[in-house]
Design a protein around this motif. Structure first.
Motif, PDB file in Angstrom:
ATOM      1  N   THR A 316       0.753  -1.380   0.093  1.00 44.74           N
ATOM      2  CA  THR A 316      -0.195  -0.157  -0.119  1.00 44.74           C
ATOM      3  C   THR A 316       0.899   1.420   0.036  1.00 44.74           C
ATOM      4  O   THR A 316       0.405   2.485  -0.739  1.00 44.74           O
ATOM      5  N   GLY A 392      -6.965  -3.528   3.085  1.00 39.99           N
ATOM      6  CA  GLY A 392      -6.415  -4.367   3.802  1.00 39.99           C
ATOM      7  C   GLY A 392      -6.848  -5.486   4.338  1.00 39.99           C
ATOM      8  O   GLY A 392      -6.402  -6.551   4.471  1.00 39.99           O
ATOM      9  N   GLU A 393      -8.082  -5.501   4.560  1.00 42.31           N
ATOM     10  CA  GLU A 393      -8.965  -6.427   5.405  1.00 42.31           C
ATOM     11  C   GLU A 393     -10.471  -6.044   4.975  1.00 42.31           C
ATOM     12  O   GLU A 393     -10.748  -4.980   4.916  1.00 42.31           O
ATOM     13  N   PRO A 394     -11.489  -7.084   5.287  1.00 40.16           N
ATOM     14  CA  PRO A 394     -12.707  -6.572   5.158  1.00 40.16           C
ATOM     15  C   PRO A 394     -13.023  -5.594   6.334  1.00 40.16           C
ATOM     16  O   PRO A 394     -12.545  -5.669   7.622  1.00 40.16           O
ATOM     17  N   ASP A 416     -13.964   1.510  -0.127  1.00 45.54           N
ATOM     18  CA  ASP A 416     -13.492   0.175   0.556  1.00 45.54           C
ATOM     19  C   ASP A 416     -12.590  -0.597  -0.613  1.00 45.54           C
ATOM     20  O   ASP A 416     -13.205  -0.859  -1.713  1.00 45.54           O
ATOM     21  N   THR A 417     -11.360  -0.581  -0.588  1.00 43.84           N
ATOM     22  CA  THR A 417     -10.491  -1.021  -1.854  1.00 43.84           C
ATOM     23  C   THR A 417     -10.017  -2.448  -1.724  1.00 43.84           C
ATOM     24  O   THR A 417      -9.241  -2.615  -0.670  1.00 43.84           O
ATOM     25  N   TRP A 418     -10.294  -3.429  -2.533  1.00 48.35           N
ATOM     26  CA  TRP A 418      -9.799  -4.770  -2.420  1.00 48.35           C
ATOM     27  C   TRP A 418      -8.527  -4.711  -3.351  1.00 48.35           C
ATOM     28  O   TRP A 418      -8.766  -4.572  -4.565  1.00 48.35           O
ATOM     29  N   TRP A 419      -7.730  -5.110  -2.919  1.00 45.92           N
ATOM     30  CA  TRP A 419      -6.445  -5.327  -3.794  1.00 45.92           C
ATOM     31  C   TRP A 419      -5.361  -6.395  -2.999  1.00 45.92           C
ATOM     32  O   TRP A 419      -5.560  -6.857  -1.823  1.00 45.92           O
ATOM     33  N   GLN A 420      -4.161  -6.591  -3.624  1.00 50.76           N
ATOM     34  CA  GLN A 420      -2.952  -7.479  -3.155  1.00 50.76           C
ATOM     35  C   GLN A 420      -1.698  -6.940  -3.457  1.00 50.76           C
ATOM     36  O   GLN A 420      -1.776  -6.280  -4.414  1.00 50.76           O
ATOM     37  N   THR A 421      -0.818  -7.544  -2.670  1.00 49.58           N
ATOM     38  CA  THR A 421       0.577  -7.173  -2.678  1.00 49.58           C
ATOM     39  C   THR A 421       0.795  -7.621  -4.523  1.00 49.58           C
ATOM     40  O   THR A 421       1.151  -6.821  -5.205  1.00 49.58           O
ATOM     41  N   ASP A 506      -8.592 -15.652  -1.881  1.00 49.63           N
ATOM     42  CA  ASP A 506      -9.525 -15.053  -0.769  1.00 49.63           C
ATOM     43  C   ASP A 506     -10.978 -15.784  -1.061  1.00 49.63           C
ATOM     44  O   ASP A 506     -11.236 -16.056  -2.413  1.00 49.63           O
ATOM     45  N   ARG A 521      -8.885 -14.808   3.826  1.00 51.22           N
ATOM     46  CA  ARG A 521      -8.014 -15.699   3.242  1.00 51.22           C
ATOM     47  C   ARG A 521      -8.415 -16.935   3.382  1.00 51.22           C
ATOM     48  O   ARG A 521      -9.023 -17.389   4.336  1.00 51.22           O
ATOM     49  N   ASN A 527      -4.188 -12.730   7.907  1.00 53.22           N
ATOM     50  CA  ASN A 527      -4.375 -11.135   7.949  1.00 53.22           C
ATOM     51  C   ASN A 527      -4.385 -10.692   9.234  1.00 53.22           C
ATOM     52  O   ASN A 527      -5.386 -10.596   9.756  1.00 53.22           O
ATOM     53  N   ARG A 532       0.096  -9.283   6.314  1.00 50.79           N
ATOM     54  CA  ARG A 532      -0.097 -10.670   5.967  1.00 50.79           C
ATOM     55  C   ARG A 532       0.903 -11.778   6.528  1.00 50.79           C
ATOM     56  O   ARG A 532       2.320 -11.279   6.328  1.00 50.79           O
TER      57      ARG A 532
HETATM   58  O1  PRX Z   1      -7.382 -11.060   2.059  1.00 47.62           O
HETATM   59  C1  PRX Z   1      -7.460  -9.854   1.279  1.00 47.62           C
HETATM   60  C2  PRX Z   1      -7.052  -8.622   2.176  1.00 47.62           C
HETATM   61  O2  PRX Z   1      -5.749  -8.552   2.213  1.00 47.62           O
HETATM   62  C3  PRX Z   1      -5.094  -9.679   1.216  1.00 47.62           C
HETATM   63  C4  PRX Z   1      -3.848  -9.004   0.581  1.00 47.62           C
HETATM   64  O3  PRX Z   1      -2.839  -8.643   1.491  1.00 47.62           O
HETATM   65  P1  PRX Z   1      -1.726  -7.675   1.080  1.00 47.62           P
HETATM   66  O4  PRX Z   1      -1.132  -8.561  -0.188  1.00 47.62           O
HETATM   67  O5  PRX Z   1      -0.675  -7.578   2.519  1.00 47.62           O
HETATM   68  O6  PRX Z   1      -2.011  -6.296   0.452  1.00 47.62           O
HETATM   69  C5  PRX Z   1      -2.894  -5.668   1.366  1.00 47.62           C
HETATM   70  C6  PRX Z   1      -3.090  -4.281   0.830  1.00 47.62           C
HETATM   71  C7  PRX Z   1      -3.521  -4.395  -0.596  1.00 47.62           C
HETATM   72  C8  PRX Z   1      -6.256 -10.098   0.271  1.00 47.62           C
HETATM   73  O7  PRX Z   1      -5.925 -11.131  -0.233  1.00 47.62           O
HETATM   74  N1  PRX Z   1      -7.862  -7.476   1.999  1.00 47.62           N
HETATM   75  C9  PRX Z   1      -7.169  -6.461   1.197  1.00 47.62           C
HETATM   76  N2  PRX Z   1      -8.188  -5.482   0.984  1.00 47.62           N
HETATM   77  C10 PRX Z   1      -9.351  -5.909   1.434  1.00 47.62           C
HETATM   78  C11 PRX Z   1      -9.111  -7.309   1.699  1.00 47.62           C
HETATM   79  N3  PRX Z   1     -10.179  -8.069   2.248  1.00 47.62           N
HETATM   80  C12 PRX Z   1     -11.382  -7.464   2.215  1.00 47.62           C
HETATM   81  N4  PRX Z   1     -11.574  -6.113   1.896  1.00 47.62           N
HETATM   82  C13 PRX Z   1     -10.484  -5.401   1.429  1.00 47.62           C
HETATM   83  N5  PRX Z   1     -10.849  -3.913   0.983  1.00 47.62           N
END
Ligand code: PRX
Length: 650
Positions: A316, A392-394, A416-421, A506, A521, A527, A532
């Motif tokens: 992030t 980062g999480e729900p 509320d933004t979902w994404w990952q590394t 996820d 996860r 998380n 993570r």
């Molecule tokens: O499980 C999801 C959760 O964080 C994981 C990714 O973690 P990381 O690679 O450390 O990156 C975190 C920052 C982007 C995902 O597989 N996660 C991330 N954002 C959300 C989320 N779960 C729910 N809602 C979100 N907005």
């Protein structure tokens, strides 16, 4: 990956919908819902259009090469420099005197601002310094730093000379640092003498030194003098202070012309096995993806003052503290300290001090603020805020509502933004001004992104059925591979449902409006407070202790941190558990992984639930921790142990 369950439980609790006010809709820069249709139908053109906003030395021949999945190439043969695009491009556009980076130290009276002109000078000086140390195109530089300006400057200095960076979070242990340095074969390590944490001065140099004992590739160490310590014993042939290195350097450094597919950075992340994965991001696609999502998701205007509270040691911080904002010429804030030092109003004091307009933080922080109460934000003027983000999480609806009401004064939309590394950029998110919000849902995929929910067998599920989150089309800032491990890359992300389908790891469901509700996860990744952690990594740290024969680590739901790790331990013959030993084991894991990996509790047990082939059924332990029924135990060799553990956990 962990054994896949055929069915994923997802909560169906929903609260009311929030529609963006008409006024806001009018002001939003992307107020055309038709953008989804356009991006869907003209996918490559859509991304190419955004890439055009960057300055290229040479344009690409082809937008996307997906002929050899899962190895994608974006903007094939394009030539670009990320540092130039984050700094010089804006200076050329007349923004040289605009503030690019605001740094707020933990001590209340310490802060600095860098205009784009000043940032360029600092970046060039460090880039030239790195060159003097022998760093060239393709040489990985590892950063192990607290949140000091030199970290942001360092990323851009590396990008300028084509040296990929690998940032290791400052809270990791010497062992974790050594593993990452070792895997990336870095020749240079940039670290600091120490850092502040809640008013205390902590050492960092000692950790770096310890890791250097097992990292023979490192030839040079650059030390940021954060604490003014005089007791460092330096090795003159290896170590140099940052301020000495950059003192005489030129403030000009010609950016390297990088291929769009050249590595920009590595970011190590916990996987399902003990060894961290080197997620590899490249230049052109990553910058296009982060620049575009930053602009749209945060509805960014030139006058915005944007603050992302994440540490640059995580993705992030890379994508939405450094690259995304700076690629847009946005003023970005970097904060060194903790939310409760010197008082629990520190975040809100910062918002007030800099007149922050957009705030991006994590649910774990929001839950903490909720616990502390509204007295702290109420002390400060938060009226400049216009948009709030979560990552980062729900985010549980209760925390969402609180964030909306108390911090956002019921005015500010929440993204509320979902994404990952691995995804590099935000993929599921509302667009402010367009998307109706539902607290707890990251809403819809970003334009052009195809996400879906599959069952264990790979069939798309009906609305509201829980399953596995997948992505069905490549995106520009996707990871390209795992460093030096293409097989693991294929196996981890692209083999569950075929070589074209990205398996996110996820659990989630999609509701009748097509909104995504991510549960968390489904693999052996925890998380914890948005960080993570690999349960396998913690388990190997535990069995590394002479008293431990076997260990299983699972997550226990936690009101503040989302989950915390707890360890189930079988001791070596003859040993008995005690509070002292539990403490010792917690300390041991902390030493191997770092303080963030410390288990919250340790259970000693004679046995653990195992299949007939001897595999520990972590799923059962996880259920017990969540206060749920253990489920089917008929395949266990020792079902009686479940009852015994259940009595102990409850
Ligand atoms: O499980 C999801 C959760 O964080 C994981 C990714 O973690 P990381 O690679 O450390 O990156 C975190 C920052 C982007 C995902 O597989 N996660 C991330 N954002 C959300 C989320 N779960 C729910 N809602 C979100 N907005």
């Amino acid at each position: 990956m962990a054994e896949k369950e055929s069915h994923i439980e997802t909560s169906m609790e929903e609260t009311k919908k929030y529609s963006p006010p008409e006024e806001f809709k009018k002001k939003a820069n992307m107020n055309d819902p038709g953008i989804y249709k356009y991006a869907e139908e003209n996918y490559e053109e859509f991304w190419a259009g955004h890439a055009e906003n960057l300055e290229w030395y040479k344009k690409w021949d082809k937008v996307l090469d997906w002929e050899n999945p899962p190895f994608a190439k974006w903007f094939v043969n394009g030539k670009i420099n990320a540092s130039y695009n984050c700094i010089d491009r804006h200076i050329k556009d007349g923004k040289g005197d605009k503030v690019a980076l605001i740094w707020e130290g933990e001590p209340i009276d310490e802060s600095t601002k860098y205009t784009f002109n000043e940032l360029k000078e600092e970046v060039c000086k460090f880039a030239n310094g790195l060159k003097e140390l022998g760093v060239g195109k393709g040489d990985v530089v590892t950063f192990y730093l607290p949140m000091v300006p030199e970290l942001a400057i360092g990323l851009l200095a590396c990008a300028r000379i084509g040296a990929p960076h690998s940032v290791v979070f400052g809270g990791f242990s010497p062992t974790a640092l050594a593993d990452r340095v070792h895997d990336s074969e870095s020749k240079v390590l940039v670290t600091a003498d120490g850092y502040y944490r809640r008013g205390k001065k902590l050492n960092m140099w000692e950790n770096a030194l310890e890791s250097l004992e097992s990292t023979p590739t490192v030839e040079k160490v650059v030390i940021v003098d954060r604490m003014g310590r005089k007791d460092l014993e330096l090795d003159d042939s290896r170590d140099v202070y940052y301020h000495k290195l950059v003192a005489e350097q030129s403030t000009e450094c010609e950016p390297e012309q990088m291929d769009a597919e050249d590595m920009l950075f590595l970011m190590y992340t916990s996987g399902t096995t003990g060894k961290p994965k080197g997620v590899l991001h490249t230049t052109g696609g990553y910058l296009t993806g982060t620049m575009t999502t930053f602009k749209w998701v945060f509805d960014i205007k030139d006058e915005d003052i944007y603050w992302c509270t994440a540490d640059i040691g995580w993705i992030t911080g890379h994508s939405y503290l450094v690259y995304g904002p700076l690629a847009n010429g946005t003023t970005t804030i970097m904060f060194e300290g903790s939310p409760d030092y010197p008082d629990k109003d520190r975040f809100w004091k910062i918002v007030e001090k800099y007149k922050v307009t957009v705030l991006y933080t994590a649910p774990t922080a929001i839950r903490l603020f909720m616990k502390w109460g509204r007295e702290y934000p109420d002390r400060c003027d938060l009226s400049t805020l216009r948009l709030l983000g979560s990552v980062g999480e729900p985010i549980n609806p209760k925390a969402w509502e609180w964030y909306h009401k108390v911090i956002g004064d019921s005015r500010c939309p929440i993204v509320d933004t979902w994404w990952q590394t691995e995804t590099g950029m935000i993929l599921i998110t509302p667009l402010p001004g367009i998307t109706d919000l539902k607290p707890g849902s990251a809403t819809r995929p970003f334009p052009g992104i195809q996400a879906d929910i599959f069952d264990a067998g790979g069939s798309p599920l009906e609305p509201n059925q829980g399953g596995y989150l997948v992505l069905k089309r490549p995106w520009p800032s996707m990871l390209r591979t795992l460093y030096k491990n293409p097989e693991r890359f294929k196996k981890t992300y692209w083999s569950e449902y075929g070589i074209n389908i990205y398996f996110a790891g996820d659990g989630a469901r999609k509701d009748e409006d097509g909104y995504f509700w991510v549960v968390g996860r489904i693999d052996d990744v925890l998380n914890v407070a948005g960080h993570r952690l690999s349960t396998m990594e913690m388990e190997s740290a535990l069995v590394d202790h002479p008293a431990v024969a076997e260990a299983a680590v699972v997550g226990r739901p936690d009101d503040l941190k989302g989950h915390v790790p707890v360890a189930y331990v079988i001791l070596e013959g003859g040993r008995t558990g005690s509070d002292e030993l539990a403490k010792e084991l917690i300390g041991h894991v902390g030493k191997i992984i770092g303080p963030i990996g410390r288990p919250a509790g340790v259970y000693f047990s004679e046995d653990l639930p195992k299949t007939r082939s001897g595999k520990i059924m972590r799923r059962i332990l996880k259920r017990l921790e969540a206060g749920e029924e253990p489920g089917d135990t008929s395949t266990l060799r020792n079902p009686e142990i479940v009852e015994e553990l259940k009595n102990r956990v409850q």
